[in-house]
Design an enzyme around this catalytic site. Structure first.
Site, mmCIF file in Angstrom:
data_model
loop_
_atom_site.group_PDB
_atom_site.id
_atom_site.type_symbol
_atom_site.label_atom_id
_atom_site.label_comp_id
_atom_site.label_asym_id
_atom_site.label_seq_id
_atom_site.Cartn_x
_atom_site.Cartn_y
_atom_site.Cartn_z
ATOM 1 N N GLY A 154 0.857 -1.197 0.000
ATOM 2 C CA GLY A 154 0.000 0.000 0.000
ATOM 3 C C GLY A 154 0.883 1.233 0.000
ATOM 4 N N ARG A 176 -3.516 -8.417 -2.044
ATOM 5 C CA ARG A 176 -4.738 -9.009 -2.556
ATOM 6 C C ARG A 176 -4.640 -9.334 -4.045
ATOM 7 N NH1 ARG A 176 -8.630 -4.960 -0.258
ATOM 8 N NH2 ARG A 176 -7.046 -4.675 1.298
ATOM 9 N N ILE A 231 5.880 -3.476 11.310
ATOM 10 C CA ILE A 231 5.551 -2.084 11.670
ATOM 11 C C ILE A 231 4.052 -1.862 11.489
ATOM 12 C CG2 ILE A 231 7.763 -0.916 11.361
ATOM 13 C CD1 ILE A 231 5.195 -1.028 8.586
ATOM 14 N N ARG A 233 0.601 -4.149 12.619
ATOM 15 C CA ARG A 233 -0.145 -4.441 13.840
ATOM 16 C C ARG A 233 0.327 -5.789 14.371
ATOM 17 N NH1 ARG A 233 -1.391 0.113 13.956
ATOM 18 N NH2 ARG A 233 -3.460 1.041 13.959
ATOM 19 N N GLU A 262 -0.665 -4.480 23.338
ATOM 20 C CA GLU A 262 0.276 -3.414 23.743
ATOM 21 C C GLU A 262 -0.273 -2.656 24.946
ATOM 22 O OE1 GLU A 262 0.819 -0.966 20.270
ATOM 23 O OE2 GLU A 262 1.523 -2.676 19.117
ATOM 24 N N HIS A 280 5.994 0.890 19.478
ATOM 25 C CA HIS A 280 5.000 1.413 18.520
ATOM 26 C C HIS A 280 5.276 2.896 18.209
ATOM 27 C CE1 HIS A 280 0.723 0.623 16.848
ATOM 28 N NE2 HIS A 280 1.350 1.530 16.099
HETATM 29 C C1 DGY Z 1 -1.197 4.124 12.813
HETATM 30 O O1 DGY Z 1 -1.185 5.207 12.239
HETATM 31 O O2 DGY Z 1 -2.103 3.309 12.674
HETATM 32 C C2 DGY Z 1 -0.075 3.833 13.731
HETATM 33 O O3 DGY Z 1 0.011 2.498 14.009
HETATM 34 C C3 DGY Z 1 -0.226 4.592 15.024
HETATM 35 O O4 DGY Z 1 0.541 5.679 15.024
#
Ligand code: DGY
Length: 314
Positions: A154, A176, A231, A233, A262, A280
């Protein structure tokens, strides 16, 4: 006249909120002695809620917000927000895409480099005086020339690919569908990508659709020399399988900015010599956090002035 309430449930810049003071009573969730009691009494006065993609709408107040019109998500991810519920109640949702993508991509590279070159361990080695006592630090692995597999090409994934390509790496991706006009190698599944890649960088949205997309079989395919970078979730990676694979040596290393549940981080990850961990913070630069807050506030101002939202989600 009773002023509408803006309820702020996650940390947010006070300064950025200033232009909204003229329209709202601003209530900070964290400073409420009894949030549930507040919602029971004043929930119907809440018109706008500021939250983030991990917290969403706190369950104790969800059913009390009879007049909630806008949920402003300070972040690009909105996985904790039930869009079906919001749609059914006519609640608009906004997020903060684009403004954070480059910083998150930078941080993905920082984690990948830190894992390959063992930067945190090297730093500890010097601080603990081991260089002088024990001699040279162990050799590390070369990042340039490696095969970088991106899960989710993305906005952020594209910027990661561009940065990784500048390190003379080969780039592959899964998503996808195969994207038109993209020269990177496409793999139809995460498993196929993991079998090819030296490092898998997870950059896909969270939520039910991507839950445990990277699980034991993918981690094993990445292999004993393989590196996982997340980076996105915590939910995208099966954390228990990750711990097992690191402990058994079936996976080489993991560099993680996100976790299940978290801010809890399992001891097994915290104690492992094969992990690089951060709290995070991929989007947490001064400039990006200011831009995110400004985008949230601009969306809210447009909403109350009856104008089109800048970054609507639904
Ligand atoms: C987001 O933008 O979703 C990040 O994980 C949080 O800063």
């Amino acid at each position: 006249m009773i002023r509408p309430i803006l309820l702020v449930v996650t940390p947010f810049s006070q300064e950025a909120l200033e232009p909204l003071q003229e329209y709202f009573d601003i209530v900070q969730w964290q400073s409420l002695p009894a949030p549930e009691a507040f919602c029971a009494q004043h929930g119907s006065g809440v018109l706008v809620l500021i939250t983030n993609g991990m917290v969403g709408v706190p369950p104790p107040c969800r059913d009390t917000l009879a007049n909630l019109a806008l949920i402003a998500c300070n972040g690009v991810g909105y996985d904790a927000i039930d869009l079906g519920w919001a749609d059914a109640r006519g609640i608009r949702v906004i997020n903060t895409p684009d403004v954070l993508s480059a910083d998150v991509a930078d941080f993905a590279m920082a984690l990948a480099l830190a894992a390959f070159r063992r930067v945190p361990a090297a730093d500890r080695y010097v601080r603990e005086n081991k260089w002088r006592r024990q001699g040279a630090f162990t050799l590390t692995r070369r990042f340039w020339g490696s095969k970088v597999g991106i899960v989710g090409l993305g906005r952020i994934g594209h910027l990661i690919a561009r940065r990784a390509a500048a390190f003379d790496t080969q780039i592959g991706y899964t998503g996808r569908r195969q994207q038109d006009g993209v020269a990177y190698a496409y793999f139809p599944t995460v498993l196929a990508l993991a079998g090819w890649a030296d490092v898998l960088i997870v950059a896909t949205p969270g939520g039910a659709d991507t839950c445990h997309l990277v699980s034991r079989v993918e981690l094993e395919a990445l292999g004993p020399e393989g590196v996982l970078v997340n980076i996105a979730r915590g939910s995208v990676v099966n954390q228990l399988a990750l711990i097992d694979c690191l402990e058994s040596g079936q996976l080489g290393a993991a560099a993680l900015d996100v976790f299940d549940d978290e801010p809890q981080v399992p001891e097994a990850l915290a104690q492992s010599a094969s992990t690089v961990l951060s709290p995070h913070i991929a989007s947490a630069t001064v400039q990006t956090r200011q831009a995110m807050a400004a985008l949230v506030v601009d969306n809210i101002l447009r909403h109350i002035n009856g104008k089109c939202l800048i970054s609507p989600v639904n």
